[in-house]
Design an enzyme around this catalytic site. Sequence first.
Site, PDB file in Angstrom:
ATOM      1  N   ASP A  36     -26.027 -55.549 -15.410  1.00 30.28           N
ATOM      2  CA  ASP A  36     -25.991 -54.931 -16.735  1.00 30.28           C
ATOM      3  C   ASP A  36     -24.641 -54.276 -17.010  1.00 30.28           C
ATOM      4  OD1 ASP A  36     -28.503 -55.678 -17.316  1.00 30.28           O
ATOM      5  OD2 ASP A  36     -29.441 -53.778 -16.757  1.00 30.28           O
ATOM      6  N   LYS A  54     -26.488 -54.942 -21.177  1.00 25.06           N
ATOM      7  CA  LYS A  54     -26.652 -54.873 -22.610  1.00 25.06           C
ATOM      8  C   LYS A  54     -26.065 -53.557 -23.054  1.00 25.06           C
ATOM      9  CE  LYS A  54     -31.398 -55.732 -21.597  1.00 25.06           C
ATOM     10  NZ  LYS A  54     -31.651 -54.982 -20.512  1.00 25.06           N
ATOM     11  N   GLY A  89     -28.667 -46.986 -12.323  1.00 26.76           N
ATOM     12  CA  GLY A  89     -29.672 -45.987 -11.951  1.00 26.76           C
ATOM     13  C   GLY A  89     -30.759 -46.585 -11.081  1.00 26.76           C
ATOM     14  N   ALA A 130     -30.176 -41.723 -13.441  1.00 20.80           N
ATOM     15  CA  ALA A 130     -29.169 -40.901 -14.121  1.00 20.80           C
ATOM     16  C   ALA A 130     -29.578 -39.437 -14.214  1.00 20.80           C
ATOM     17  CB  ALA A 130     -28.890 -41.468 -15.517  1.00 20.80           C
ATOM     18  N   MET A 179     -30.825 -42.382 -23.140  1.00 16.81           N
ATOM     19  CA  MET A 179     -30.434 -43.039 -24.393  1.00 16.81           C
ATOM     20  C   MET A 179     -30.649 -42.110 -25.573  1.00 16.81           C
ATOM     21  SD  MET A 179     -32.211 -46.671 -23.510  1.00 16.81           S
ATOM     22  CE  MET A 179     -33.620 -45.894 -22.775  1.00 16.81           C
TER      23      MET A 179
HETATM   24  N1  SAH Z   1     -32.181 -47.341 -15.190  1.00 17.65           N
HETATM   25  C1  SAH Z   1     -31.246 -46.332 -15.609  1.00 17.65           C
HETATM   26  C2  SAH Z   1     -31.382 -45.974 -17.057  1.00 17.65           C
HETATM   27  C3  SAH Z   1     -30.983 -47.068 -17.981  1.00 17.65           C
HETATM   28  S1  SAH Z   1     -31.112 -46.581 -19.677  1.00 17.65           S
HETATM   29  C4  SAH Z   1     -31.394 -45.103 -14.713  1.00 17.65           C
HETATM   30  O1  SAH Z   1     -32.350 -45.011 -13.950  1.00 17.65           O
HETATM   31  O2  SAH Z   1     -30.538 -44.228 -14.774  1.00 17.65           O
HETATM   32  C5  SAH Z   1     -29.462 -46.135 -20.043  1.00 17.65           C
HETATM   33  C6  SAH Z   1     -29.352 -44.648 -20.206  1.00 17.65           C
HETATM   34  O3  SAH Z   1     -29.271 -44.029 -18.928  1.00 17.65           O
HETATM   35  C7  SAH Z   1     -28.095 -44.193 -20.901  1.00 17.65           C
HETATM   36  O4  SAH Z   1     -28.240 -44.244 -22.298  1.00 17.65           O
HETATM   37  C8  SAH Z   1     -27.978 -42.763 -20.419  1.00 17.65           C
HETATM   38  O5  SAH Z   1     -28.867 -41.930 -21.122  1.00 17.65           O
HETATM   39  C9  SAH Z   1     -28.471 -42.885 -19.011  1.00 17.65           C
HETATM   40  N2  SAH Z   1     -27.361 -43.025 -18.043  1.00 17.65           N
HETATM   41  C10 SAH Z   1     -27.110 -44.060 -17.226  1.00 17.65           C
HETATM   42  N3  SAH Z   1     -26.030 -43.804 -16.455  1.00 17.65           N
HETATM   43  C11 SAH Z   1     -25.603 -42.573 -16.799  1.00 17.65           C
HETATM   44  C12 SAH Z   1     -24.545 -41.728 -16.365  1.00 17.65           C
HETATM   45  N4  SAH Z   1     -23.700 -42.110 -15.392  1.00 17.65           N
HETATM   46  N5  SAH Z   1     -24.411 -40.537 -16.948  1.00 17.65           N
HETATM   47  C13 SAH Z   1     -25.253 -40.112 -17.920  1.00 17.65           C
HETATM   48  N6  SAH Z   1     -26.279 -40.872 -18.343  1.00 17.65           N
HETATM   49  C14 SAH Z   1     -26.448 -42.071 -17.804  1.00 17.65           C
END
Ligand code: SAH
Length: 482
Positions: A253, A275, A307, A337, A388
């Site tokens: 991704d 995406k 994440g 995250a 998000m």
């Molecule tokens: N699967 C991922 C989430 C994907 S949705 C997880 O577990 O973290 C994508 C959202 O994750 C982003 O819009 C943001 O809100 C958050 N995100 C992902 N990486 C981030 C980071 N390094 N810092 C802050 N927010 C993050």
Amino acid sequence: MPEANAKLNAFPVFMRVEGEAVAIVGGGEEALAKARLLGQSSAVLRIITDAAEAELLSFIAATGAVHIEAAYDAAHLEGATLLFAASGEEALDRRVAADARRLGIPVNAVDRPELCDFFTPALVNRAPVAIAIGTEGAGPVLAQILRSRIDRMLSPSLGALATLAASFRGAAERLPKGNARRRFWSDFFAGAPARAVEAGELSQAHDAALDLLVSNAPAAGHIALVGAGPGAEDLLTLRAHRFLMEADVIVYDALVPEAIVAMGRRDAERLPVGKRKGCHSKSQTEINALLVELGHAGKRVVRLKSGDPLVFGRAGEEMAALRDAGIAYEVVPGVTAAFAAAADFELPLTLRGVSSSMVFTTGHDLKGNSLPDWAKLAISGATVAVYMGRSVAAEVAGRLIEAGLSPDTAVAVVENASLGNRRRFHGTLADLPSLEARADLTGPVMTIIGDAVAGANFERSEPLAAHRHEGVASTAAEGVEQ
Ligand code: SAH
């Protein structure tokens, strides 16, 4: 490649010690260290000392090593295959080494390289597999660093896999020499048997190996849904790293940093699939179909998601597609995250007496008239992590306040959590709408709301409300995956 004239002065060999006597002279720390090292083998340890320290005595009691409780005498060495002079006293170690030479027993004198016939390696033990690291005594610390690097690279179940392999050696020899046999072993070590051993399913591994023996069909594909963590390379799990190094194809991704994708095998195929908000390079249906197609083609695939793959990662749909197609898959968790953002803020997600539950949510379900359950949880004190959430920050704040959450509730926001360019903001629920208008935040943003947030460290963070200028928020990196 070594330089033409760089020759090893100590050549590594693996010596048979099963049931053989290995003698250690000494009763202190040095002797204990050697006893522990040799205790990883099936040699019979013979410890010669009349001054054993307590720890060595408990080692002897626990392992059943032979203890010759007497002042050292050359007669104690009889029949030993290897010898360690580890008394910590130079005169005694010299005497032991001289006796050993006379008796023809190879000797190692601790910290006295000039007296050594052999050096002991730093050891990565996955019995029956052993990796011995030697520096000819030049750098014990270097050897330890290398040891821990190699240790991390290798699956803890490697030994079990090697043992299983040994039990299949005879059967594999009945396969035609050359390609067929090579393919059997490569599928054995990188395919279904290896995965089953890794999962602790030994009998399943055995059956999978039998299947490989009888079928000439190409290896079955396998998809690992792997969490890449929040961005920092060293927040990747060791298991994720191993899968990456073994993958034929990496499907990733947009939020996954290049540096992590680059950890894959050099010749692995790398397929970016989106995406980012506003520019989906592939639809979810297309991604599902791609994974199924790769699985049918017998590929080992790493499906890399930022994440944790099971948190707003649409893994549910991918797993359903794989199940329907009968393709094997598994999930490797990652640091989500919210956890990275909390760590960046030293923010206790649960706080004794303040918050004892936590909600992972996205603001995108607030559109309807009814309040989603998580909003009710927020009001009853849960810590809320909003994924998000930037482009709906005003909606989130407005609805929560309307529902009864105090506008003064603490809010922490982290852009690019875990990364060098992270930015931290703090404020209250009343300040949260200002997030939407910030064009300067181009990375992914995590918002954490709740009374526990007040326990965070705000020393290096900027006030959220200070920035209220008008502007169109860039939503490029929001990574809509809900
Ligand atoms: N699967 C991922 C989430 C994907 S949705 C997880 O577990 O973290 C994508 C959202 O994750 C982003 O819009 C943001 O809100 C958050 N995100 C992902 N990486 C981030 C980071 N390094 N810092 C802050 N927010 C993050």
